[in-house]
Design a protein around this motif. Sequence first.
Motif: not given
Length: 296
Positions: A86-104, A119-123
Amino acid sequence: EIKEMPKVWVIGGDGALGDIGFQNVSKVVLQNRPNVKILMLDTQVYSNTGGQACTSGFIGQISDMAQFGKVDKGKEEARKEIGLIAMAHRTTYFMQSTMANSNHMIEGFVQGLMSRRPALFNLYTSCQPEHGIGDDMGHHQAKLAVESRAYPLFRYDPDKGSTVAECLDLDGNPSVDLDWPVTKINYAERGRQKQMEIPTTFVDFAVTETRFRKHFRKVPRDAWHEEMMLVSDYLDLDEDDREDKVPYVWALDAKQELSRLLVAEPMVRSAAERRDFWIMLRALAGSEDEVVVDDV
């Protein structure tokens, strides 16, 4: 006007979005449509079609089409990191997170929804039958996945600057400056309660799930010997120095007493791969110590 635009949500698993269907995701994020938001539920297998191996799985993971036997010992390939792609595309907001880290996770959702970009959210998402965990263990395993570097938290926002270090955020990960976070475990010994500190490696995460269970074997206490090394120490050795050394991981039995589990070679490789990915993320985010070379 951007905020008022109705959002188009794409929701799917890592197989549908990160593996067999990724070419479509790539095209969408490159079109730079700010109202497109993609949620990928990362179970590391094709959960919806029987649990087949997926490119998002870990080395040594046992699943359909990545079986454990005399020749093959589970999945051989390293995990595909959708975040790096996703970072290589340079066009997209990306997040990698989990439900155990709710604030993040929630903060990342808000940032991604407000972004004038796709935006691409990877959980991290547990699949109880395929991971071999209890129905009530999803939150616990997601937390352990982060603590063991199996699944680091990070966010990438192209609007933060022109360098990767400016755009990449590792906040939320424990002990960012260490390869492995250190945790305290309580155990019983001869009827007395004791405590010790150990590094939490990928192997400490893997031993809790049956998808990796065949890579471990319990060693009777009377068979313990001086050549046995905690897996975190074993990983620090050069290949030549590992000869005759035997890696193990601590575990607690039903009586909360310590036991040692031998760690097979695929789990050593998997732990090394997870550690190296974490080191790479730190370097990309500018978290690594700078090396100063004196002029000669």
